[in-house]
Design a protein around this motif. Structure first.
Motif, PDB file in Angstrom:
ATOM      1  N   THR A  12       0.837  -1.190   0.000  1.00  0.00           N
ATOM      2  CA  THR A  12       0.000   0.000   0.000  1.00  0.00           C
ATOM      3  C   THR A  12       0.871   1.239   0.000  1.00  0.00           C
ATOM      4  O   THR A  12       1.858   1.317   0.727  1.00  0.00           O
ATOM      5  CB  THR A  12      -0.926   0.009   1.233  1.00  0.00           C
ATOM      6  N   GLY A  13       0.517   2.221  -0.839  1.00  0.00           N
ATOM      7  CA  GLY A  13       1.289   3.449  -0.903  1.00  0.00           C
ATOM      8  C   GLY A  13       0.665   4.431  -1.876  1.00  0.00           C
ATOM      9  O   GLY A  13      -0.452   4.241  -2.354  1.00  0.00           O
ATOM     10  N   ILE A  14       1.407   5.498  -2.169  1.00  0.00           N
ATOM     11  CA  ILE A  14       0.908   6.547  -3.049  1.00  0.00           C
ATOM     12  C   ILE A  14       1.614   6.478  -4.393  1.00  0.00           C
ATOM     13  O   ILE A  14       2.697   5.903  -4.513  1.00  0.00           O
ATOM     14  CB  ILE A  14       1.083   7.937  -2.408  1.00  0.00           C
ATOM     15  N   PHE A  15       1.001   7.102  -5.417  1.00  0.00           N
ATOM     16  CA  PHE A  15       1.557   7.075  -6.766  1.00  0.00           C
ATOM     17  C   PHE A  15       0.920   8.191  -7.584  1.00  0.00           C
ATOM     18  O   PHE A  15      -0.194   8.652  -7.272  1.00  0.00           O
ATOM     19  CB  PHE A  15       1.278   5.714  -7.428  1.00  0.00           C
ATOM     20  N   PRO A  16       1.586   8.665  -8.653  1.00  0.00           N
ATOM     21  CA  PRO A  16       1.017   9.740  -9.474  1.00  0.00           C
ATOM     22  C   PRO A  16      -0.086   9.233 -10.388  1.00  0.00           C
ATOM     23  O   PRO A  16       0.048   8.184 -11.024  1.00  0.00           O
ATOM     24  CB  PRO A  16       2.223  10.229 -10.288  1.00  0.00           C
ATOM     25  N   GLU A  17      -1.193   9.965 -10.450  1.00  0.00           N
ATOM     26  CA  GLU A  17      -2.337   9.544 -11.250  1.00  0.00           C
ATOM     27  C   GLU A  17      -2.001   9.486 -12.734  1.00  0.00           C
ATOM     28  O   GLU A  17      -2.599   8.721 -13.487  1.00  0.00           O
ATOM     29  CB  GLU A  17      -3.513  10.500 -11.018  1.00  0.00           C
ATOM     30  N   SER A  18      -1.011  10.288 -13.176  1.00  0.00           N
ATOM     31  CA  SER A  18      -0.674  10.327 -14.598  1.00  0.00           C
ATOM     32  C   SER A  18      -0.063   9.021 -15.090  1.00  0.00           C
ATOM     33  O   SER A  18       0.093   8.830 -16.292  1.00  0.00           O
ATOM     34  CB  SER A  18       0.303  11.477 -14.875  1.00  0.00           C
ATOM     35  N   PHE A  19       0.257   8.086 -14.175  1.00  0.00           N
ATOM     36  CA  PHE A  19       0.863   6.819 -14.566  1.00  0.00           C
ATOM     37  C   PHE A  19      -0.162   5.699 -14.714  1.00  0.00           C
ATOM     38  O   PHE A  19       0.206   4.577 -15.014  1.00  0.00           O
ATOM     39  CB  PHE A  19       1.923   6.410 -13.536  1.00  0.00           C
TER      40      PHE A  19
END
Length: 350
Positions: free
Chosen positions: A216-223
């Motif tokens: 679980t973690g964060i990531f850029p929506e553009s990917f």
């Protein structure tokens, strides 16, 4: 004279147009290839009116802007005496030798400082045409698709332990990864193209939080490409005319086994051709000269050579469907990818 030297005087600032830039931060660098390869800076600009947008500028454009402002307003310019002068911030100098990417990366802190000080100068200078055009979002800027924006990290770094519901996982908000992404630190996920990621919440306008491969973690929506949005999203995702399903596949190599969940825009009842599966697996794992296989009820690998073998694989998988727990949107059959020349993975017993 004293009035013009007042920085950010409230009365002067209130009279500025709402589209005047008041802050700018470099979000990333991107390489542009052509007859000459170069790096450009992706800059997030914020205006007095509260809007935000991205612009793309090379160092040479910073340099040209600085020269124009110096010729107009520098008190050290003997050819331009007058009341409208001010001390400009220092622009990092040109570098002629070295790795272009390293040079661009090293310039980011200095250019951020330069833009901060530049936009903190007397309010009358913010109306300069050259400065406004530098920070203006052109049609070409607006048509660009940003990649990582890796320097616009969310303010929070805490990793939640929330997991998607085990039941009906594929009815949950989710997205398909369309670009590989390497996270920066434990708070950010590592993503591979083709993976399905389950969405937990929106962190800010550019970043989401989700879970994939039990991480679980964060990531850029553009990917990613959103398949089913979070509840607070304006688009409901349902009724879009497409059905998304998940295909579990494995790449078997001498160094180990790599598992992927691939998002497929097909119904669970569809029967793809051997050629379609071969092309998709080659694209997912980035390898050529591969063979497709499935496991029979005894656990042995069976090589798939044509469409009839695909039909047989699907038929056997459906017969075993009740013995395996799967998400509701996952195909009942799995693909095992091997190198075409590797025959050691098959049972040699007669």
């Amino acid at each position: 004279m004293s009035l013009r030297r007042q920085i950010r005087d409230e009365s002067d600032f209130d009279q500025l147009p709402h589209n005047i830039p008041i802050s700018a931060t470099i979000a990333d660098i991107e390489e542009k290839k052509g007859f000459i390869d170069y790096f450009r800076f992706v800059i997030e600009v914020k205006t007095k009116g509260g809007s935000k947008y991205l612009i793309y500028r090379r160092y040479s454009e910073f340099f040209n802007l600085h020269q124009i402002l110096e010729s107009k307003y520098s008190p050290e310019n003997p050819e331009k005496p007058g009341p409208n002068t001010c001390t400009l911030p220092t622009l990092p100098g040109k570098i002629y030798i070295g790795n272009k990417q390293e040079i661009a990366e090293n310039r980011i802190p200095e250019l951020n400082t330069y833009m901060k000080r530049l936009l903190g100068l007397p309010t009358w200078l913010l109306l300069d045409e050259a400065l406004r055009m530098f920070f203006y979002q052109t049609d070409q800027d607006s048509q660009q698709r940003p990649q990582a924006l890796r320097r616009l990290r969310p303010p929070t770094r805490k990793v939640k332990t929330v997991k998607p519901p085990k039941k009906d996982m594929f009815s949950s908000p989710r997205a398909e990864v369309i670009f590989d992404f390497r996270g920066n630190g434990k708070a950010e996920l590592n993503l591979k193209r083709g993976e399905v990621i389950f969405l937990l919440r929106r962190v800010n306008v550019d970043w989401l939080e989700g879970t994939v491969n039990n991480q679980t973690g964060i990531f850029p929506e553009s990917f990613v490409k959103i398949i089913k949005p979070l509840p607070e999203s304006d688009s409901e995702g349902e009724g879009g005319g497409y059905t998304y399903s998940c295909l579990r596949c494995f790449l078997l190599t001498p160094s180990g086994v790599e598992a992927r969940d691939v998002c497929v825009q097909e119904d669970l009842t569809s029967q793809p051709s051997h050629k379609e599966l071969l092309a998709r697996m080659s694209d997912v794992f980035k390898v050529d000269d591969i063979a497709l296989n499935y496991r029979d009820p005894e656990g042995d690998l069976i090589r798939i050579l044509d469409d009839e073998d695909v039909q047989l694989m699907i038929k056997e998988a459906r017969g075993q469907q009740g013995n395996v727990k799967r998400p509701v949107n996952q195909f009942p059959w799995e693909l095992h990818v091997t190198m075409a020349s590797d025959l050691s993975v098959y049972s040699s017993e007669d």
